[in-house]
Design a protein around this motif. Structure first.
Motif, PDB file in Angstrom:
ATOM      1  N   THR A  97     -48.073   8.492   6.336  1.00 14.42           N
ATOM      2  CA  THR A  97     -46.874   9.302   6.226  1.00 14.42           C
ATOM      3  C   THR A  97     -46.184   9.032   4.892  1.00 14.42           C
ATOM      4  N   GLY A 127     -49.480  13.550   7.639  1.00 13.58           N
ATOM      5  CA  GLY A 127     -49.044  13.320   9.004  1.00 13.58           C
ATOM      6  C   GLY A 127     -50.216  12.947   9.894  1.00 13.58           C
ATOM      7  N   CYS A 197     -44.627  13.779  11.242  1.00  9.96           N
ATOM      8  CA  CYS A 197     -43.971  12.469  11.275  1.00  9.96           C
ATOM      9  C   CYS A 197     -43.505  12.250  12.706  1.00  9.96           C
TER      10      CYS A 197
END
Length: 289
Positions: A97, A127, A197
């Protein structure tokens, strides 16, 4: 089969561009094209569609990509075994991330370079879904993910540490130091990191449960923090991204515990360079506990 052709193909698949692949491989673009054409003739399938926007894998190309990466991994393992007493070297691609890329990985990579200067680490902000996809098709060697419920039999997923997060606002915001429920919080504007996320997605789901919240998703921790510091709204970020940044915190209902997991492909034996990266990332993640 010439593994140089396979290497060119996997690089093209990862970069999505003949120009970018040529630059990375230090080849002329015409050579990259010739390599792909030679491989297509040998395999008797079309692997790549040449588009104005770049290169896109065909269905056959997508099927071929994982096998191609396994072949290159086997070649790398053979070379590593032959040079087992030599220095640890090689390229390792890591996906994580944006917040981990910005705050966890730089220190880990610096420590790695101090002990293994010949290991080249390449970072890809990604992600969870993107990281899993890239691990499967060989574009990533190692992934850092935050999704505790992920089940992927083709991946080896191991917990490396915990990620502490906090709700934040501007120091003069009415919520500073207070506790608020989701119904009240849904009446405020939020700035969250982009989809994928995990902790941001959890907050977005809670806010959307009973209202139509105003949520702006951004791809940068710095952008999120700047908007919140200017008093434009609220956020949830890792505590290491809030330290000494002039932001205040408030209390909200608990969300899932966030853990950091290291992931790699189950069918690909990690090289010595990849093992060194995994070890360093494990140490760095443990320090966040």
């Amino acid at each position: 089969m010439d593994t140089r052709l396979i290497s060119t193909f996997t690089t093209l698949a990862r970069t999505g561009s003949f120009t970018a692949a040529a630059a990375e491989l230090h080849l002329a673009q015409s050579t990259v094209t010739a390599h792909i054409q030679s491989l297509e003739r040998e395999l008797r399938v079309r692997l790549v569609d040449r588009l104005p926007s770049g290169a896109a894998l065909t269905e056959a190309g997508r099927r071929t990509l994982e096998r191609a990466q396994l072949l290159l991994d086997a070649e790398a393992a053979l070379r590593a075994e032959a040079a087992a007493d030599g220095p640890i070297e090689g390229e390792v691609t890591v996906g994580a991330t944006e917040s981990l890329c910005a705050y966890l990985l730089p220190g880990a990579i610096a420590a790695l370079h101090a002990s293994h200067p010949a290991v080249d680490v390449r970072l890809t902000p990604s992600g969870t879904a993107g990281t899993v996809e890239r691990l499967r098709d060989g574009r990533l060697s190692v992934g850092l993910i935050l999704e505790p419920a992920l089940r992927a039999p083709d991946l080896v997923i191991e917990k490396a540490g915990s990620l502490e997060v906090a709700f934040a606002c501007a120091p003069d915001h009415e919520l500073t130091g207070r506790k608020a429920g989701w119904a009240e919080l849904a009446g405020h504007r939020w700035f969250l990191l982009e989809e994928g996320c995990t902790y941001s997605d959890d907050v977005a789901r809670e806010l959307a449960a009973g209202a139509n919240p105003q949520i702006t998703r951004l791809g940068s921790v710095e952008a999120v923090r700047a908007c919140v510091a200017a008093g434009l709204g609220l956020t949830l970020l890792p505590t290491f991204a809030l330290a000494d940044r002039g932001l205040a915190t408030f209390h909200a209902p608990k969300i899932r515990q966030n853990s950091i997991f290291l992931a790699r492909h189950a069918r690909r034996s990690p090289s010595r360079a990849q093992r060194a990266v995994l070890d360093e990332l494990t140490k760095a993640a443990a320090l966040l506990n």
